[in-house]
Write an enzyme that holds these catalytic residues in place. Sequence first.
Site, PDB file in Angstrom:
ATOM      1  N   LEU A 267       4.679  -6.882  -3.267  1.00  0.00           N
ATOM      2  CA  LEU A 267       4.541  -5.813  -4.267  1.00  0.00           C
ATOM      3  C   LEU A 267       5.869  -5.097  -4.470  1.00  0.00           C
ATOM      4  O   LEU A 267       6.184  -4.651  -5.576  1.00  0.00           O
ATOM      5  CB  LEU A 267       3.445  -4.823  -3.854  1.00  0.00           C
ATOM      6  CG  LEU A 267       2.053  -5.415  -3.610  1.00  0.00           C
ATOM      7  CD1 LEU A 267       1.005  -4.308  -3.548  1.00  0.00           C
ATOM      8  CD2 LEU A 267       1.665  -6.427  -4.674  1.00  0.00           C
TER       9      LEU A 267
ATOM     10  N   ASP B 253      14.001  -2.323   3.424  1.00  0.00           N
ATOM     11  CA  ASP B 253      13.060  -3.204   4.109  1.00  0.00           C
ATOM     12  C   ASP B 253      13.757  -3.642   5.401  1.00  0.00           C
ATOM     13  O   ASP B 253      14.967  -3.453   5.558  1.00  0.00           O
ATOM     14  CB  ASP B 253      12.730  -4.434   3.252  1.00  0.00           C
ATOM     15  CG  ASP B 253      11.398  -5.084   3.628  1.00  0.00           C
ATOM     16  OD1 ASP B 253      10.453  -5.033   2.811  1.00  0.00           O
ATOM     17  OD2 ASP B 253      11.290  -5.638   4.749  1.00  0.00           O
TER      18      ASP B 253
ATOM     19  N   ASP C 110      14.784  -0.459   9.618  1.00  0.00           N
ATOM     20  CA  ASP C 110      13.443  -0.543  10.190  1.00  0.00           C
ATOM     21  C   ASP C 110      12.775   0.805  10.017  1.00  0.00           C
ATOM     22  O   ASP C 110      13.403   1.845  10.279  1.00  0.00           O
ATOM     23  CB  ASP C 110      13.523  -0.918  11.673  1.00  0.00           C
ATOM     24  CG  ASP C 110      12.188  -1.437  12.175  1.00  0.00           C
ATOM     25  OD1 ASP C 110      11.186  -0.702  12.064  1.00  0.00           O
ATOM     26  OD2 ASP C 110      12.145  -2.585  12.647  1.00  0.00           O
ATOM     27  N   LEU C 111      11.529   0.793   9.578  1.00  0.00           N
ATOM     28  CA  LEU C 111      10.802   2.058   9.399  1.00  0.00           C
ATOM     29  C   LEU C 111      10.721   2.845  10.702  1.00  0.00           C
ATOM     30  O   LEU C 111      10.495   4.054  10.696  1.00  0.00           O
ATOM     31  CB  LEU C 111       9.390   1.778   8.880  1.00  0.00           C
ATOM     32  CG  LEU C 111       9.279   1.382   7.407  1.00  0.00           C
ATOM     33  CD1 LEU C 111       7.914   0.757   7.118  1.00  0.00           C
ATOM     34  CD2 LEU C 111       9.525   2.595   6.520  1.00  0.00           C
TER      35      LEU C 111
ATOM     36  N   PHE D 186       5.576   1.466   0.572  1.00  0.00           N
ATOM     37  CA  PHE D 186       4.894   0.174   0.537  1.00  0.00           C
ATOM     38  C   PHE D 186       5.254  -0.684   1.756  1.00  0.00           C
ATOM     39  O   PHE D 186       4.764  -1.804   1.888  1.00  0.00           O
ATOM     40  CB  PHE D 186       5.239  -0.573  -0.763  1.00  0.00           C
ATOM     41  CG  PHE D 186       4.425  -0.113  -1.942  1.00  0.00           C
ATOM     42  CD1 PHE D 186       4.530   1.185  -2.420  1.00  0.00           C
ATOM     43  CD2 PHE D 186       3.524  -0.972  -2.563  1.00  0.00           C
ATOM     44  CE1 PHE D 186       3.761   1.622  -3.489  1.00  0.00           C
ATOM     45  CE2 PHE D 186       2.743  -0.554  -3.641  1.00  0.00           C
ATOM     46  CZ  PHE D 186       2.869   0.744  -4.110  1.00  0.00           C
TER      47      PHE D 186
ATOM     48  N   SER E 190      -5.138   1.349   1.378  1.00  0.00           N
ATOM     49  CA  SER E 190      -5.830   0.070   1.180  1.00  0.00           C
ATOM     50  C   SER E 190      -7.337   0.268   1.187  1.00  0.00           C
ATOM     51  O   SER E 190      -7.861   1.205   1.816  1.00  0.00           O
ATOM     52  CB  SER E 190      -5.442  -0.889   2.317  1.00  0.00           C
ATOM     53  OG  SER E 190      -6.266  -2.041   2.302  1.00  0.00           O
TER      54      SER E 190
ATOM     55  N   TYR F 120      -5.437  -2.343  11.094  1.00  0.00           N
ATOM     56  CA  TYR F 120      -4.661  -2.166   9.864  1.00  0.00           C
ATOM     57  C   TYR F 120      -5.300  -1.086   8.976  1.00  0.00           C
ATOM     58  O   TYR F 120      -4.640  -0.132   8.560  1.00  0.00           O
ATOM     59  CB  TYR F 120      -4.577  -3.516   9.130  1.00  0.00           C
ATOM     60  CG  TYR F 120      -4.148  -3.431   7.690  1.00  0.00           C
ATOM     61  CD1 TYR F 120      -2.860  -3.060   7.345  1.00  0.00           C
ATOM     62  CD2 TYR F 120      -5.047  -3.722   6.652  1.00  0.00           C
ATOM     63  CE1 TYR F 120      -2.465  -2.988   6.006  1.00  0.00           C
ATOM     64  CE2 TYR F 120      -4.670  -3.658   5.324  1.00  0.00           C
ATOM     65  CZ  TYR F 120      -3.375  -3.284   5.005  1.00  0.00           C
ATOM     66  OH  TYR F 120      -2.995  -3.207   3.687  1.00  0.00           O
TER      67      TYR F 120
ATOM     68  N   LYS G  74      -4.126   2.848   7.680  1.00  0.00           N
ATOM     69  CA  LYS G  74      -4.134   3.380   6.312  1.00  0.00           C
ATOM     70  C   LYS G  74      -4.938   4.681   6.262  1.00  0.00           C
ATOM     71  O   LYS G  74      -4.558   5.637   5.571  1.00  0.00           O
ATOM     72  CB  LYS G  74      -4.708   2.348   5.346  1.00  0.00           C
ATOM     73  CG  LYS G  74      -3.870   1.077   5.232  1.00  0.00           C
ATOM     74  CD  LYS G  74      -2.473   1.347   4.709  1.00  0.00           C
ATOM     75  CE  LYS G  74      -1.696   0.076   4.439  1.00  0.00           C
ATOM     76  NZ  LYS G  74      -0.329   0.333   3.971  1.00  0.00           N
TER      77      LYS G  74
HETATM   78  P1  NAI Z   1       4.067  -7.484   2.239  1.00  0.00           P
HETATM   79  O1  NAI Z   1       3.683  -7.808   3.638  1.00  0.00           O
HETATM   80  O2  NAI Z   1       4.452  -8.591   1.327  1.00  0.00           O
HETATM   81  O3  NAI Z   1       5.239  -6.399   2.246  1.00  0.00           O
HETATM   82  C1  NAI Z   1       5.391  -5.442   3.257  1.00  0.00           C
HETATM   83  C2  NAI Z   1       6.870  -5.290   3.535  1.00  0.00           C
HETATM   84  O4  NAI Z   1       7.037  -4.318   4.577  1.00  0.00           O
HETATM   85  C3  NAI Z   1       7.548  -6.598   4.023  1.00  0.00           C
HETATM   86  O5  NAI Z   1       8.625  -6.935   3.195  1.00  0.00           O
HETATM   87  C4  NAI Z   1       7.995  -6.271   5.424  1.00  0.00           C
HETATM   88  O6  NAI Z   1       9.233  -6.869   5.797  1.00  0.00           O
HETATM   89  C5  NAI Z   1       8.117  -4.743   5.382  1.00  0.00           C
HETATM   90  N1  NAI Z   1       7.999  -4.167   6.722  1.00  0.00           N
HETATM   91  C6  NAI Z   1       7.058  -4.407   7.658  1.00  0.00           C
HETATM   92  N2  NAI Z   1       7.339  -3.738   8.784  1.00  0.00           N
HETATM   93  C7  NAI Z   1       8.482  -3.048   8.556  1.00  0.00           C
HETATM   94  C8  NAI Z   1       9.273  -2.188   9.343  1.00  0.00           C
HETATM   95  N3  NAI Z   1       8.941  -1.876  10.603  1.00  0.00           N
HETATM   96  N4  NAI Z   1      10.381  -1.671   8.802  1.00  0.00           N
HETATM   97  C9  NAI Z   1      10.740  -1.970   7.522  1.00  0.00           C
HETATM   98  N5  NAI Z   1      10.032  -2.787   6.725  1.00  0.00           N
HETATM   99  C10 NAI Z   1       8.915  -3.325   7.243  1.00  0.00           C
HETATM  100  O7  NAI Z   1       2.831  -6.676   1.634  1.00  0.00           O
HETATM  101  P2  NAI Z   1       2.477  -6.382   0.118  1.00  0.00           P
HETATM  102  O8  NAI Z   1       1.357  -7.247  -0.283  1.00  0.00           O
HETATM  103  O9  NAI Z   1       3.699  -6.331  -0.695  1.00  0.00           O
HETATM  104  O10 NAI Z   1       1.875  -4.909   0.237  1.00  0.00           O
HETATM  105  C11 NAI Z   1       2.689  -3.771   0.093  1.00  0.00           C
HETATM  106  C12 NAI Z   1       1.920  -2.555   0.593  1.00  0.00           C
HETATM  107  O11 NAI Z   1       0.710  -2.430  -0.134  1.00  0.00           O
HETATM  108  C13 NAI Z   1       1.556  -2.659   2.068  1.00  0.00           C
HETATM  109  O12 NAI Z   1       1.669  -1.371   2.653  1.00  0.00           O
HETATM  110  C14 NAI Z   1       0.106  -3.068   2.038  1.00  0.00           C
HETATM  111  O13 NAI Z   1      -0.593  -2.602   3.178  1.00  0.00           O
HETATM  112  C15 NAI Z   1      -0.390  -2.388   0.769  1.00  0.00           C
HETATM  113  N6  NAI Z   1      -1.526  -3.073   0.194  1.00  0.00           N
HETATM  114  C16 NAI Z   1      -1.360  -4.309  -0.397  1.00  0.00           C
HETATM  115  C17 NAI Z   1      -2.449  -4.948  -0.945  1.00  0.00           C
HETATM  116  C18 NAI Z   1      -2.322  -6.263  -1.645  1.00  0.00           C
HETATM  117  O14 NAI Z   1      -3.351  -6.770  -2.103  1.00  0.00           O
HETATM  118  N7  NAI Z   1      -1.131  -6.856  -1.770  1.00  0.00           N
HETATM  119  C19 NAI Z   1      -3.812  -4.363  -0.871  1.00  0.00           C
HETATM  120  C20 NAI Z   1      -3.842  -3.066  -0.215  1.00  0.00           C
HETATM  121  C21 NAI Z   1      -2.741  -2.465   0.274  1.00  0.00           C
HETATM  122  C1  15L Z   2      -4.952  -5.529   1.833  1.00  0.00           C
HETATM  123  O1  15L Z   2      -4.854  -4.373   2.226  1.00  0.00           O
HETATM  124  C2  15L Z   2      -3.925  -6.543   2.183  1.00  0.00           C
HETATM  125  O2  15L Z   2      -2.633  -6.007   2.220  1.00  0.00           O
HETATM  126  C3  15L Z   2      -3.954  -7.746   1.278  1.00  0.00           C
HETATM  127  O3  15L Z   2      -3.221  -8.803   1.907  1.00  0.00           O
HETATM  128  C4  15L Z   2      -5.392  -8.200   1.003  1.00  0.00           C
HETATM  129  O4  15L Z   2      -6.004  -8.602   2.197  1.00  0.00           O
HETATM  130  C5  15L Z   2      -6.157  -7.052   0.394  1.00  0.00           C
HETATM  131  O5  15L Z   2      -6.099  -5.902   1.216  1.00  0.00           O
HETATM  132  C6  15L Z   2      -7.629  -7.382   0.150  1.00  0.00           C
HETATM  133  O6  15L Z   2      -8.495  -6.688   0.676  1.00  0.00           O
HETATM  134  O7  15L Z   2      -7.883  -8.350  -0.587  1.00  0.00           O
END
Ligand code: NAI
Ligand code: 15L
Length: 277
Positions: A20, A39, A57-58, A77, A116, A141, A145
């Site tokens: 995202l 990131d 790192d966060l 994110f 989430s 997880y 959230k």
């Molecule tokens: P993703 O896993 O592709 O991206 C998360 C990023 O956070 C990664 O690039 C990773 O390197 C970085 N990260 C992890 N730990 C870290 C740390 N300690 N320090 C710095 N960076 C760190 O996930 P995505 O799909 O892009 O999701 C983005 C956000 O949206 C996440 O917080 C996720 O929980 C939330 N989300 C996503 C959903 C989806 O359907 N894609 C659904 C619900 C929530």
């Molecule tokens: C999330 O929170 C996750 O980041 C994503 O990978 C999916 O599992 C999504 O929810 C979902 O519920 O489909």
Amino acid sequence: MSAETLPQRPVLLTGASGALGRVLTRALGEAGWTLRLTDRVPFPEPLPEGARFQLADLEDGPAILRLAEGCGTILHFGGISVELPFETVIGPNIRGLYHAYEAARREGARMVFASSNHAIGFHERSAVLDDACALRPDGYYGLSKAYGELMGGLYRDKHGVESVFLRIGSCFPEPTDARMLATWLSYGDMTRLVMRATLAPSLGPDGTIVIWGASNNSRMTWWGRDGRDTIAWAPQDSADPYTQALEAKTSGNPVVERYQGGGFTGLDYSRGNSGKS
Ligand code: NAI
Ligand code: 15L
């Protein structure tokens, strides 16, 4: 670009290298936003004009504070985005979240938090939830959230930090199973949601709002009232055209099919009633 489409101060995006994060970087960069990206892994694409990327790192609090200097919004994110063991989740998603909120507090920035559906995943699919529903996380997880939303409440009450909690459903290029006919959020709707969450002049008297992150899907009967009118956002896309192709694509697991959180609810599930009672 007018003042209505450009934030007044730079925007910090954590998790920029993730799925995202990359979508947002492209879209917000194209819209002319001044972006600070971070990131823990390198950004895998060319950076848009006006964007700066810093590896961090966060869990490194001073680095996150430095990155947020001068920013008016933090799009948080970054972190673990799937169900994993407690010890893996806690650093990025709890300590990292705290650092992001400390940065928001110091800068007087608005937080847009990628929460989430897994914060409420153990509500049944027959329930209709509103933004005041009980948090019912479906794993470590989802718990992180839920904690994030609670932390946002603390920072509002104690420090006046505004937050938009995006309870994202399933944000992927397209829906891939029957559950996503309800939970899918298109990239376009997600991007517009983040834009409105950033640009809306006010979040109302409370200072925190919850938005259910799903597109305009006929099967999304689970999620009702939220704060979308406050930020003038409405989804434009829909999973409906995928219905015929996906409606039979269920898991066959009664726990997974009973609860809104789907697959995550069934992981390590040991209650023993198979979700039937
Ligand atoms: P993703 O896993 O592709 O991206 C998360 C990023 O956070 C990664 O690039 C990773 O390197 C970085 N990260 C992890 N730990 C870290 C740390 N300690 N320090 C710095 N960076 C760190 O996930 P995505 O799909 O892009 O999701 C983005 C956000 O949206 C996440 O917080 C996720 O929980 C939330 N989300 C996503 C959903 C989806 O359907 N894609 C659904 C619900 C929530
Ligand atoms: C999330 O929170 C996750 O980041 C994503 O990978 C999916 O599992 C999504 O929810 C979902 O519920 O489909």
